[in-house]
Write a protein that holds these residues in place. Structure first.
Motif, PDB file in Angstrom:
ATOM      1  N   VAL A 128       0.910  -1.352  -0.048  1.00 43.76           N
ATOM      2  CA  VAL A 128      -0.157  -0.008  -0.096  1.00 43.76           C
ATOM      3  C   VAL A 128       0.743   1.191  -0.038  1.00 43.76           C
ATOM      4  N   ARG A 129       1.836   1.044   0.623  1.00 43.27           N
ATOM      5  CA  ARG A 129       2.664   2.300   0.783  1.00 43.27           C
ATOM      6  C   ARG A 129       3.434   2.586  -0.324  1.00 43.27           C
ATOM      7  N   ASN A 130       3.834   1.541  -0.998  1.00 41.59           N
ATOM      8  CA  ASN A 130       4.637   1.319  -2.420  1.00 41.59           C
ATOM      9  C   ASN A 130       3.566   2.160  -3.238  1.00 41.59           C
ATOM     10  N   TYR A 131       2.399   1.602  -3.409  1.00 38.41           N
ATOM     11  CA  TYR A 131       1.254   2.259  -4.387  1.00 38.41           C
ATOM     12  C   TYR A 131       1.300   3.666  -4.049  1.00 38.41           C
ATOM     13  N   GLU A 132       1.210   4.197  -2.833  1.00 38.96           N
ATOM     14  CA  GLU A 132       0.975   5.599  -2.530  1.00 38.96           C
ATOM     15  C   GLU A 132       2.298   6.445  -3.405  1.00 38.96           C
ATOM     16  N   GLU A 133       3.534   5.843  -2.968  1.00 39.51           N
ATOM     17  CA  GLU A 133       4.733   6.375  -3.486  1.00 39.51           C
ATOM     18  C   GLU A 133       4.706   6.561  -5.147  1.00 39.51           C
ATOM     19  N   ALA A 134       4.122   5.514  -5.815  1.00 43.32           N
ATOM     20  CA  ALA A 134       4.197   5.462  -7.133  1.00 43.32           C
ATOM     21  C   ALA A 134       2.869   6.385  -7.805  1.00 43.32           C
ATOM     22  N   GLY A 135       2.206   7.032  -6.964  1.00 43.96           N
ATOM     23  CA  GLY A 135       1.176   7.896  -7.231  1.00 43.96           C
ATOM     24  C   GLY A 135      -0.159   7.262  -7.741  1.00 43.96           C
ATOM     25  N   ILE A 136      -0.099   5.836  -7.312  1.00 46.35           N
ATOM     26  CA  ILE A 136      -1.520   5.016  -7.729  1.00 46.35           C
ATOM     27  C   ILE A 136      -2.553   5.574  -6.511  1.00 46.35           C
ATOM     28  N   LEU A 137      -2.188   5.971  -5.465  1.00 46.83           N
ATOM     29  CA  LEU A 137      -3.320   6.422  -4.346  1.00 46.83           C
ATOM     30  C   LEU A 137      -2.659   7.784  -4.408  1.00 46.83           C
TER      31      LEU A 137
ATOM     32  N   ILE B 108      -2.205   5.292 -15.814  1.00 48.13           N
ATOM     33  CA  ILE B 108      -3.788   5.695 -15.575  1.00 48.13           C
ATOM     34  C   ILE B 108      -4.212   6.240 -14.207  1.00 48.13           C
ATOM     35  N   MET B 109      -3.753   5.688 -13.101  1.00 50.70           N
ATOM     36  CA  MET B 109      -4.087   6.169 -11.941  1.00 50.70           C
ATOM     37  C   MET B 109      -3.288   7.546 -11.549  1.00 50.70           C
ATOM     38  N   ARG B 110      -2.014   7.542 -12.031  1.00 53.74           N
ATOM     39  CA  ARG B 110      -1.369   8.672 -11.744  1.00 53.74           C
ATOM     40  C   ARG B 110      -1.891   9.897 -12.390  1.00 53.74           C
ATOM     41  N   ALA B 111      -2.559   9.596 -13.534  1.00 58.96           N
ATOM     42  CA  ALA B 111      -3.013  10.751 -14.256  1.00 58.96           C
ATOM     43  C   ALA B 111      -4.217  11.236 -13.630  1.00 58.96           C
ATOM     44  N   VAL B 112      -5.141  10.279 -13.174  1.00 61.50           N
ATOM     45  CA  VAL B 112      -6.543  10.833 -12.679  1.00 61.50           C
ATOM     46  C   VAL B 112      -5.978  11.326 -11.204  1.00 61.50           C
ATOM     47  N   ASN B 113      -4.894  10.988 -10.634  1.00 62.62           N
ATOM     48  CA  ASN B 113      -4.833  11.397  -9.138  1.00 62.62           C
ATOM     49  C   ASN B 113      -4.076  12.835  -9.185  1.00 62.62           C
ATOM     50  N   ARG B 114      -3.651  13.172 -10.412  1.00 62.17           N
ATOM     51  CA  ARG B 114      -3.236  14.763 -10.636  1.00 62.17           C
ATOM     52  C   ARG B 114      -4.027  15.489 -11.334  1.00 62.17           C
TER      53      ARG B 114
ATOM     54  N   ALA C 178      -5.480  14.829 -14.471  1.00 65.68           N
ATOM     55  CA  ALA C 178      -5.488  14.733 -15.880  1.00 65.68           C
ATOM     56  C   ALA C 178      -6.361  13.646 -16.472  1.00 65.68           C
ATOM     57  N   ALA C 179      -7.518  13.796 -16.270  1.00 61.35           N
ATOM     58  CA  ALA C 179      -8.545  12.485 -16.563  1.00 61.35           C
ATOM     59  C   ALA C 179      -8.409  12.288 -18.095  1.00 61.35           C
ATOM     60  N   ASP C 180      -8.192  13.224 -19.161  1.00 55.96           N
ATOM     61  CA  ASP C 180      -8.288  13.189 -20.382  1.00 55.96           C
ATOM     62  C   ASP C 180      -7.020  12.288 -20.800  1.00 55.96           C
ATOM     63  N   GLU C 181      -5.868  12.436 -19.789  1.00 51.26           N
ATOM     64  CA  GLU C 181      -4.781  11.730 -20.269  1.00 51.26           C
ATOM     65  C   GLU C 181      -4.978  10.146 -19.943  1.00 51.26           C
ATOM     66  N   ALA C 182      -5.928  10.058 -18.924  1.00 50.77           N
ATOM     67  CA  ALA C 182      -6.106   8.504 -18.378  1.00 50.77           C
ATOM     68  C   ALA C 182      -6.936   7.876 -19.433  1.00 50.77           C
ATOM     69  N   LEU C 183      -7.938   8.688 -19.961  1.00 49.34           N
ATOM     70  CA  LEU C 183      -8.888   8.328 -20.924  1.00 49.34           C
ATOM     71  C   LEU C 183      -8.186   7.762 -22.282  1.00 49.34           C
TER      72      LEU C 183
END
Length: 258
Positions: A27-36, A75-81, A83-88
């Motif tokens: 979970v911590r790794n996912y947060e550091e990767a920007g997934i969370l 995809i998750m990095r884009a959404v969390n910052r 940038a939904a269009d980039e995720a799509l």
């Protein structure tokens, strides 16, 4: 206006990890990767999460089967910052790749049907066990130079006669040449044909390839369903991120006019 109660709930890393059989370090790794999204910290430095973080984790895990780790992470990095269009766009690219895979499968099936029984492992009755580049080129209506180009690309692999040095095409080589010829007529590039021939060779010829094609169909169907599952979870996550900081009672209040 009160803060959304959902956003006031505080969760520990283990609360996110346990439902998915993950470690807290994951979970911590996912947060550091920007997934969370970035977690808040207590005064003592411990991470605290919210249901939004839990939803982000569930969304990432739902995206994984259809998109793979690299694309799901992007995809998750884009959404969390924001940038939904980039995720799509990334999602569109995964769907485009699935469509291309389906077209490739149809091309292989069509080419195999067009080959007919004379491309089987035993060949037609009375056919020679081996042939040379000239006769094979004549049989396919090609120039010998074309066969040499295919050989250079690794698509056909004739052996060399140890005495004359001439190329000798065995039955499997003739089969490969005929399959390349059909796919080329269908507009496929040499680099697109190479993995298809690998499928034929791995299956041991055309006859056992039927099971491989059935498995290929199943994997594409599973991939399509996985993309749909991931899209549904991502849509829900996007909606949650876009929710205003309204009171939950206002959003769930029954319609008294009904």
């Amino acid at each position: 206006m009160e803060e959304n109660l959902q956003r006031r709930v505080r969760l520990r890393p283990v609360d996110l990890a346990r439902p998915h059989g993950l470690s807290t370090q994951a979970v911590r790794n996912y947060e550091e990767a920007g997934i969370l999204p970035a977690a808040e910290r207590t005064e003592s430095g411990y991470r605290t999460y919210t249901p939004l973080h839990a939803h982000a984790l569930a969304t990432f895990l739902a995206l994984l089967p259809g998109h793979g780790h690299r694309t799901a992470t992007a995809i998750m990095r884009a959404v969390n910052r924001g940038a939904a269009d980039e995720a799509l766009l990334l999602i569109d690219e995964s769907h485009a790749q699935l469509l291309e895979d389906r077209r490739t499968l149809r091309a292989v099936e069509s080419a195999l049907r067009d080959l007919g029984p004379e491309a089987g492992e035993s060949g037609p009755p009375g056919s020679p066990a081996a042939t040379f580049i000239g006769p094979l080129a004549d049989q396919l209506g090609l120039r010998p130079a074309t066969l040499r180009t295919w050989e250079a690309a690794g698509l056909v692999r004739p052996r060399r006669d140890p005495l004359t040095g001439y190329r000798v095409y065995g039955e499997a080589d003739v089969r490969d040449a005929r399959l390349v010829h059909q796919l080329r007529r269908g507009g496929y590039l040499l680099e697109q044909i190479a993995p298809l021939l690998d499928q034929v060779r791995a299956a041991g010829g055309l006859a056992p390839l039927e099971a491989a094609l059935t498995d290929w169909h199943s994997r594409l169907a599973a991939g399509g369903r996985a993309l749909l599952t991931g899209a549904a979870e991502l849509d829900a996550y996007l909606r949650e991120r876009e929710e205003p900081e309204a009171q939950p009672q206002e959003r769930s209040k029954p319609d008294l006019a009904r």
